[in-house]
Scaffold this motif. Structure first.
Motif, PDB file in Angstrom:
ATOM      1  N   PHE A   1      10.657  -1.578  -2.740  1.00  0.00           N
ATOM      2  CA  PHE A   1       9.913  -1.833  -3.979  1.00  0.00           C
ATOM      3  C   PHE A   1       9.125  -0.574  -4.330  1.00  0.00           C
ATOM      4  CE2 PHE A   1       7.584  -3.301  -0.263  1.00  0.00           C
ATOM      5  CZ  PHE A   1       6.425  -2.552  -0.359  1.00  0.00           C
ATOM      6  N   VAL A   2       8.552  -0.543  -5.528  1.00  0.00           N
ATOM      7  CA  VAL A   2       7.658   0.556  -5.890  1.00  0.00           C
ATOM      8  C   VAL A   2       6.233   0.009  -5.983  1.00  0.00           C
ATOM      9  CG1 VAL A   2       9.425   1.850  -7.136  1.00  0.00           C
ATOM     10  CG2 VAL A   2       8.005   0.196  -8.379  1.00  0.00           C
ATOM     11  N   LEU A   3       5.282   0.900  -5.870  1.00  0.00           N
ATOM     12  CA  LEU A   3       3.885   0.507  -6.015  1.00  0.00           C
ATOM     13  C   LEU A   3       3.390   0.949  -7.386  1.00  0.00           C
ATOM     14  CD1 LEU A   3       2.663   1.604  -2.478  1.00  0.00           C
ATOM     15  CD2 LEU A   3       2.886  -0.753  -3.318  1.00  0.00           C
ATOM     16  N   VAL A   4       2.545   0.131  -7.978  1.00  0.00           N
ATOM     17  CA  VAL A   4       1.966   0.449  -9.284  1.00  0.00           C
ATOM     18  C   VAL A   4       0.457   0.520  -9.104  1.00  0.00           C
ATOM     19  CG1 VAL A   4       1.751  -0.235 -11.692  1.00  0.00           C
ATOM     20  CG2 VAL A   4       3.822  -0.796 -10.411  1.00  0.00           C
ATOM     21  N   LEU A   5      -0.115   1.620  -9.570  1.00  0.00           N
ATOM     22  CA  LEU A   5      -1.551   1.839  -9.390  1.00  0.00           C
ATOM     23  C   LEU A   5      -2.206   2.117 -10.735  1.00  0.00           C
ATOM     24  CD1 LEU A   5      -4.073   2.527  -7.574  1.00  0.00           C
ATOM     25  CD2 LEU A   5      -3.248   4.886  -7.580  1.00  0.00           C
ATOM     26  N   ARG A   6      -3.259   1.380 -11.031  1.00  0.00           N
ATOM     27  CA  ARG A   6      -4.147   1.742 -12.145  1.00  0.00           C
ATOM     28  C   ARG A   6      -5.538   1.897 -11.530  1.00  0.00           C
ATOM     29  NH1 ARG A   6      -4.222  -2.638 -15.814  1.00  0.00           N
ATOM     30  NH2 ARG A   6      -5.895  -3.436 -14.520  1.00  0.00           N
TER      31      ARG A   6
ATOM     32  N   LEU B   1      -5.830  -1.976 -10.261  1.00  0.00           N
ATOM     33  CA  LEU B   1      -4.537  -2.628 -10.067  1.00  0.00           C
ATOM     34  C   LEU B   1      -3.761  -1.854  -9.012  1.00  0.00           C
ATOM     35  CD1 LEU B   1      -2.141  -4.507 -11.013  1.00  0.00           C
ATOM     36  CD2 LEU B   1      -1.523  -2.643 -12.563  1.00  0.00           C
ATOM     37  N   PHE B   2      -3.283  -2.566  -8.020  1.00  0.00           N
ATOM     38  CA  PHE B   2      -2.406  -1.974  -7.007  1.00  0.00           C
ATOM     39  C   PHE B   2      -1.401  -3.067  -6.673  1.00  0.00           C
ATOM     40  CE2 PHE B   2      -2.128   0.139  -2.582  1.00  0.00           C
ATOM     41  CZ  PHE B   2      -1.205   1.058  -3.053  1.00  0.00           C
ATOM     42  N   ALA B   3      -0.183  -2.869  -7.115  1.00  0.00           N
ATOM     43  CA  ALA B   3       0.779  -3.966  -7.014  1.00  0.00           C
ATOM     44  C   ALA B   3       2.125  -3.453  -6.540  1.00  0.00           C
ATOM     45  CB  ALA B   3       0.937  -4.634  -8.380  1.00  0.00           C
ATOM     46  N   ALA B   4       2.849  -4.324  -5.895  1.00  0.00           N
ATOM     47  CA  ALA B   4       4.219  -4.013  -5.497  1.00  0.00           C
ATOM     48  C   ALA B   4       5.165  -4.675  -6.499  1.00  0.00           C
ATOM     49  CB  ALA B   4       4.479  -4.546  -4.096  1.00  0.00           C
TER      50      ALA B   4
ATOM     51  N   VAL C   1      -7.121  -3.892  -0.630  1.00  0.00           N
ATOM     52  CA  VAL C   1      -7.215  -2.451  -0.382  1.00  0.00           C
ATOM     53  C   VAL C   1      -7.818  -1.747  -1.588  1.00  0.00           C
ATOM     54  CG1 VAL C   1      -5.817  -0.355  -0.174  1.00  0.00           C
ATOM     55  CG2 VAL C   1      -5.361  -2.310   1.321  1.00  0.00           C
ATOM     56  N   VAL C   2      -7.300  -2.006  -2.775  1.00  0.00           N
ATOM     57  CA  VAL C   2      -7.762  -1.252  -3.941  1.00  0.00           C
ATOM     58  C   VAL C   2      -9.202  -1.611  -4.300  1.00  0.00           C
ATOM     59  CG1 VAL C   2      -6.933  -2.804  -5.772  1.00  0.00           C
ATOM     60  CG2 VAL C   2      -7.005  -0.329  -6.161  1.00  0.00           C
ATOM     61  N   ARG C   3      -9.574  -2.870  -4.136  1.00  0.00           N
ATOM     62  CA  ARG C   3     -10.955  -3.244  -4.458  1.00  0.00           C
ATOM     63  C   ARG C   3     -11.943  -2.641  -3.461  1.00  0.00           C
ATOM     64  NH1 ARG C   3     -10.741  -6.565  -8.562  1.00  0.00           N
ATOM     65  NH2 ARG C   3      -8.792  -7.694  -8.881  1.00  0.00           N
TER      66      ARG C   3
END
Lengths: 170, 337
Positions: free
Chosen positions: A66-71, A78-81, A34-36
């Motif tokens: 969970f939380v999502l982390v976005l850079r 970066l898009f991670a759970a 998704v992020v790419r």
């Protein structure tokens, strides 16, 4: 005259969202994709972020396990759970109900109004959050729709169900 | 000034991004106001406003739909930096804006001399509220429209309309932060940054929200806590003029200047149109497309309904207001608090 806030119009989160505690390693390839894809399709979003392209955002949809982390760095997105108990260091944190956050990326909700009604909580670097909000809001149409389209018919169906739960038929 | 009765007033709408501009056009805006990504306009938020390329595209889109584009160049240049404001005016002219919204007399003079064929509107930032002041701007700089400060009653607007040789624009919805329009220095005092040129009243980099263990949220601007909201209590913008403060004569923290509340003059549309208002402005270039879509569409319908003899209320817009409260402000009475 009593007027219902945007939050008051929000319905219950559909069950499948709560059932998402599938192993995060199964979710991660999807988030990467998704992020790419968004980075490739929407370069103008990253221009609006300026120096906050390298900021790390934690996005906390309260109903999710969970939380999502976005850079939002177009070069190293970066898009991670992450599990809630292992929330990483971050510059800014945005917390709200799942359907409110969906409404924001759907271009259907106003972030200021959600803040006024206390349905959206912001901590950390406020400038980073303002930049991210403005950047996402400049995307014509709906980011949620773009993501759903990437996932094909199941994605579109899921978004349709979520929208009905959030604000009623569009 | 003789005015025809019941003319159709222009609906002037905010656009902080190209997507918001397209949304405003689609929702029924007659004109859209916007600015470049720098200190030349009073909504210099991070991530907001238009690059020159975006402005060119936005103007083409708006004009194709018959919507005018008004360029806000409405801040006051500091000494030695006038060139940035000249560039904004020149670029706006080159790109084909329909009018400049100006506040500084130096910028107004430059626009009048170099681009006399482009309309000039006097920004609310100029805080011109008397016939004498407005006539001065009209005579010296060819101002065609004045955006009135939000401190006038409908009666005062009506009286002004009879005495000034230009169009009148009034705010109809949005932020209700009066102070001395365009001249407030509270933010400069607290943060060292310009209220007008560095991100409105609260430069975002200076704002922090801290949640306590009791669930209360403290709003901090620079080193100062300017408000504290109990769990579930409606919040407002993090601006000094809307903060709550302790004072020796008060038992508890109180709103010393203004309260978190938004302007909504929908119920006064018939009176304002009859008073001679030529254009209604919606505040909120810093707001989302969702806000623009809802507010512009609502006022498009409300103005059209008023011209047809109706009396709209638009109470549903309260969900988008600051503190989830709305006021008719000074338009109804000077004692709005």
């Amino acid at each position: 005259m009593p007027v219902r806030s945007p939050a008051a119009r929000v319905g219950a989160v559909p069950g499948f969202v709560r059932l998402i505690p599938l192993p995060l390693f199964l979710l991660q390839p999807l988030l990467d994709r998704v992020v790419r894809r968004l980075a490739a399709d929407l370069p103008e979003v990253f221009d609006r972020l300026g120096r906050h392209r390298t900021s790390r955002f934690v996005i906390d949809a309260r109903e999710m396990p969970f939380v999502l982390v976005l850079r939002p760095d177009p070069d190293r997105p970066l898009f991670a759970a992450c599990p809630r108990h292992r929330e990483p260091e971050h510059e800014a944190r945005v917390e709200g109900r799942f359907l409110d956050l969906l409404g924001l990326v759907d271009g259907d909700r106003d972030g200021d109004a959600l803040f006024f009604s206390r349905d959206l909580q912001i901590t950390g670097d406020t400038e980073a959050v303002v930049c991210l909000r403005n950047a996402l809001d400049d995307v014509d149409g709906s980011i949620a729709e773009r993501v759903a389209a990437m996932l094909g018919p199941p994605g579109r169906l899921a978004l349709s169900v979520l929208r009905r739960a959030g604000t009623g038929p569009r | 000034m003789n005015r025809p009765a019941k003319k159709r007033p222009e609906l002037v709408c905010p656009a902080g991004t190209p997507a918001a501009l397209r949304t405003a056009v689609e929702a029924g805006a007659d004109a859209v106001y916007c600015g470049f990504q720098n200190a030349t306009n009073a909504r210099n938020f991070p991530g907001l406003n238009f690059t020159p390329d975006e402005m060119a595209g936005a103007i083409a889109h708006a004009h194709a739909a018959g919507t005018r584009v008004l360029l806000a160049v409405n801040t006051f240049p500091p000494a030695g930096k006038f060139g940035l404001w000249q560039e904004a005016v020149d670029l706006g002219a080159e790109l084909g804006v329909d009018a400049f919204i100006l506040a500084d007399i130096g910028v107004a003079d430059y626009a009048a001399r170099v681009h006399p064929g482009i309309r000039r509107h006097l920004s609310v930032q100029a805080a011109a509220s008397s016939p004498e002041a407005i006539r001065y701007f009209v005579e010296e700089f060819g101002i065609r429209r004045v955006v009135l400060p939000r401190i006038l009653t409908v009666g005062e607007i009506r009286a002004l309309a009879d005495e000034i040789p230009c169009e009148i624009e009034t705010f109809i919805f949005g932020n209700h932060g009066l102070m001395i329009e365009g001249r407030c220095s509270l933010t400069n005092y607290v943060t060292g940054l310009s209220t007008n040129m560095d991100g409105v009243c609260s430069p975002a980099a200076e704002v922090r929200y801290d949640t306590g263990v009791d669930g209360c949220v403290s709003t901090r601007l620079g080193p100062h806590i300017i408000d504290r909201f109990a769990p579930g209590e409606q919040a407002g913008y993090p601006t000094i003029c809307k903060g709550r403060y302790f004072a020796p004569a008060r038992g508890e923290a109180y709103y010393a200047f203004e309260e978190p509340v938004s302007l909504n003059l929908a119920p006064l549309l018939p009176e304002l149109i009859a008073a001679g208002v030529d254009a209604f402005k919606i505040e909120g270039r810093q707001r989302s497309r969702a806000y623009v879509r809802a507010v512009v569409a609502a006022f498009r319908k409300a103005i059209d309904a008023t011209l047809a003899g109706g009396r709209p209320e638009l109470a549903e817009l309260v969900a988008l207001t600051e503190g989830q409260r709305q006021t008719e402000g000074a338009a109804r009475t000077k004692r709005w608090r």
